[in-house]
Design a protein around this motif. Structure first.
Motif, PDB file in Angstrom:
ATOM      1  N   TRP A 217       0.834  -1.217   0.000  1.00 57.50           N
ATOM      2  CA  TRP A 217       0.000   0.000   0.000  1.00 57.50           C
ATOM      3  C   TRP A 217       0.867   1.265   0.000  1.00 57.50           C
ATOM      4  O   TRP A 217       0.485   2.286  -0.571  1.00 57.50           O
ATOM      5  N   THR A 219       3.366   1.894  -1.601  1.00 57.08           N
ATOM      6  CA  THR A 219       3.865   2.264  -2.936  1.00 57.08           C
ATOM      7  C   THR A 219       2.801   3.018  -3.741  1.00 57.08           C
ATOM      8  O   THR A 219       3.101   3.548  -4.805  1.00 57.08           O
ATOM      9  N   ILE A 220       1.554   3.054  -3.257  1.00 57.99           N
ATOM     10  CA  ILE A 220       0.484   3.678  -4.064  1.00 57.99           C
ATOM     11  C   ILE A 220       0.739   5.169  -4.221  1.00 57.99           C
ATOM     12  O   ILE A 220       0.698   5.712  -5.326  1.00 57.99           O
ATOM     13  N   ARG A 223       4.205   5.551  -6.236  1.00 56.49           N
ATOM     14  CA  ARG A 223       4.363   4.972  -7.578  1.00 56.49           C
ATOM     15  C   ARG A 223       3.137   5.105  -8.490  1.00 56.49           C
ATOM     16  O   ARG A 223       3.268   5.022  -9.706  1.00 56.49           O
ATOM     17  N   ASN A 224       1.940   5.244  -7.932  1.00 57.11           N
ATOM     18  CA  ASN A 224       0.729   5.260  -8.770  1.00 57.11           C
ATOM     19  C   ASN A 224       0.085   6.636  -8.868  1.00 57.11           C
ATOM     20  O   ASN A 224      -0.459   7.005  -9.895  1.00 57.11           O
ATOM     21  N   SER A 225       0.127   7.371  -7.751  1.00 55.86           N
ATOM     22  CA  SER A 225      -0.537   8.665  -7.707  1.00 55.86           C
ATOM     23  C   SER A 225       0.391   9.726  -8.310  1.00 55.86           C
ATOM     24  O   SER A 225       1.604   9.669  -8.112  1.00 55.86           O
ATOM     25  N   LEU A 267      -8.584   6.218  -7.395  1.00 51.25           N
ATOM     26  CA  LEU A 267      -7.362   5.477  -7.719  1.00 51.25           C
ATOM     27  C   LEU A 267      -6.832   4.742  -6.486  1.00 51.25           C
ATOM     28  O   LEU A 267      -6.520   3.544  -6.532  1.00 51.25           O
ATOM     29  N   ILE A 268      -6.751   5.448  -5.363  1.00 51.04           N
ATOM     30  CA  ILE A 268      -6.169   4.848  -4.153  1.00 51.04           C
ATOM     31  C   ILE A 268      -7.023   3.688  -3.657  1.00 51.04           C
ATOM     32  O   ILE A 268      -6.516   2.612  -3.329  1.00 51.04           O
ATOM     33  N   GLU A 270      -9.041   1.774  -5.358  1.00 49.71           N
ATOM     34  CA  GLU A 270      -8.952   0.642  -6.293  1.00 49.71           C
ATOM     35  C   GLU A 270      -7.616  -0.091  -6.120  1.00 49.71           C
ATOM     36  O   GLU A 270      -7.570  -1.317  -6.063  1.00 49.71           O
ATOM     37  N   ARG A 271      -6.516   0.653  -6.005  1.00 48.92           N
ATOM     38  CA  ARG A 271      -5.196   0.025  -5.840  1.00 48.92           C
ATOM     39  C   ARG A 271      -5.099  -0.707  -4.503  1.00 48.92           C
ATOM     40  O   ARG A 271      -4.517  -1.786  -4.412  1.00 48.92           O
ATOM     41  N   MET A 272      -5.657  -0.126  -3.448  1.00 56.31           N
ATOM     42  CA  MET A 272      -5.605  -0.773  -2.125  1.00 56.31           C
ATOM     43  C   MET A 272      -6.325  -2.113  -2.162  1.00 56.31           C
ATOM     44  O   MET A 272      -5.843  -3.117  -1.650  1.00 56.31           O
ATOM     45  N   LEU A 275      -4.273  -4.680  -4.359  1.00 53.46           N
ATOM     46  CA  LEU A 275      -3.063  -5.143  -3.669  1.00 53.46           C
ATOM     47  C   LEU A 275      -3.412  -6.053  -2.495  1.00 53.46           C
ATOM     48  O   LEU A 275      -2.742  -7.058  -2.264  1.00 53.46           O
TER      49      LEU A 275
END
Ligand SMILES: [Zn+2]
Ligand SMILES: [Zn+2]
Length: 396
Positions: A217, A219-220, A223-225, A267-268, A270-272, A275
């Protein structure tokens, strides 16, 4: 400073009202005594009102002239579950409850404006005085809207204000766009399979899975945001196990996410979820993931913000208005109102704490701190801002 004389003459009374409210704090949706006090004052000043929106909310209705324009001014009423450490005369009489966020002062400032507007009648249109419950938790703003705040009392714009420790008295801070963050809570329950700690190969260790999820988490945001979009993901609790020699069945992670936009929030979340699911699956475990959106981001509308900033400058001078104040990651349910109506939320300086009466607690004068107290010096400043804003906005 260009303060209104009649409001300055009413300053002592406003301070008495503020302190009376401070001494009797009430938590979310329990603001009955507080609403009674407000209702008595409105009645005394000949201002009609409606009670019971959002359980304990109250709307004062000030009409004058012939214009159909209407503006809403909002103050929050609730206190916090905090044990006050101040010992001065107006300290909380109720153990474990305290006006530690200055909503006592917000009520008094709006009452000051109501009193002046009702006497001077120097406006054309309708001013709705919105006294809202349950800002700290419970989303009282949303509850008042669900009870028809904007349909029963149609208004073109709505404005809010919060005292801000650290900004000097006599100064304002505001910014167009996001000024406070969305607040959201999450919980992940990792289901593994318990076993003897000396025979880990016979189980599925949920503690190690929880640790991998926590690492993933983190890395969100990095690396993603988009690095230009501010966001926070804080894991604030990890609970598992009950003994040194047992691998437990479950591990629980909880925490909070803050963002300034719904797109980043989507976004956060969905990624959480991805993962958590995929990490658990990789270890033969499973996970129940829950993401609860509490308050949306508070986004000021540019036109209304420019208008409000101009009013502030006319009262305290340009040098005392920061119209690009740094947003805060705190949250505020006035955000719900600004999702429906144009408007603006501003910070009014509460100073550093030197204003506090003898006997105050030893801690800092910060919001949500047991040594905090609202600064009565800003009652006429806030009330003048409300009056000038309403008069000018209705005339524009
Ligand atoms: Zn607060
Ligand atoms: Zn507050």
């Amino acid at each position: 400073m260009q303060l209104l004389d009649p409001i300055l003459h009413f300053h002592d009374e406003l301070a008495r009202i503020r302190r009376a409210i401070h001494a009797h704090p009430e938590l979310c949706f329990e603001e009955v005594r507080t609403a009674d006090l407000i209702a008595r004052r409105l009645e005394e000043w000949g201002i009609p009102f409606v009670r019971g929106l959002g359980v304990t909310g109250i709307v004062g209705i000030l009409k004058n002239g012939t214009s159909s324009k209407a503006i809403g001014l909002r103050a929050d009423m609730d206190a916090l579950p905090v044990q006050e450490t101040n010992r001065f005369a107006h300290a909380s009489r109720h153990a474990g409850k305290m006006h530690a966020c200055g909503h006592d002062g917000h009520i008094a400032m709006l009452l000051g404006a109501a009193h002046h507007l009702a006497n001077s009648r120097n406006f054309d249109g309708t001013v709705y005085l919105i006294f809202q419950p349950a800002e700290e938790s419970g989303g009282g703003a949303k509850r008042m809207m669900d009870d028809g705040l904007f349909t029963r009392f149609p208004m073109e714009a709505v404005f809010g204000m919060h005292n801000w420790p650290g900004i000097p008295v006599g100064q304002f801070g505001v910014t167009p766009g996001p000024i406070m963050a969305s607040s959201n809570e999450f919980e992940a329950i990792v289901h593994g399979r318990g076993c003897h700690a000396a025979q880990p190969h016979k189980g599925i260790d949920p503690v190690m899975v929880a640790i991998q999820i926590a690492q993933g988490w983190q890395t969100i945001i990095s690396r993603n945001s988009n690095p230009l979009d501010a966001a926070v993901l804080s894991i604030t609790q990890i609970h598992a196990g009950s003994a040194t020699n047992i691998v437990p069945d479950e591990a629980v992670l909880t925490g909070t996410v803050r963002t300034f936009s719904n797109a980043v929030l989507d976004l956060i979340e969905e990624r959480m979820r991805t993962l958590a699911d995929c990490t658990a699956k990789g270890f033969g475990a499973s996970v129940d993931f829950r993401f609860q959106r509490s308050y949306p981001p508070l986004v000021n509308h540019p036109e209304e913000t420019a208008f409000a900033a101009e009013i502030m400058r006319s009262i305290v001078g340009s040098a005392n208005v920061n119209d690009r104040v740094e947003p805060t990651m705190g949250a505020e349910d006035f955000a719900f109102m600004l999702q429906e109506k144009p408007g603006c939320y501003v910070f009014i300086g509460n100073g550093e704490g030197q204003h506090r009466d003898a006997g105050h607690g030893l801690g800092p004068c910060n919001l949500h701190n047991p040594s905090y107290d609202f600064n009565d010096a800003l009652l006429p400043i806030g009330a003048t801002y409300w009056v000038r804003l309403a008069e000018s906005w209705l005339a524009a």
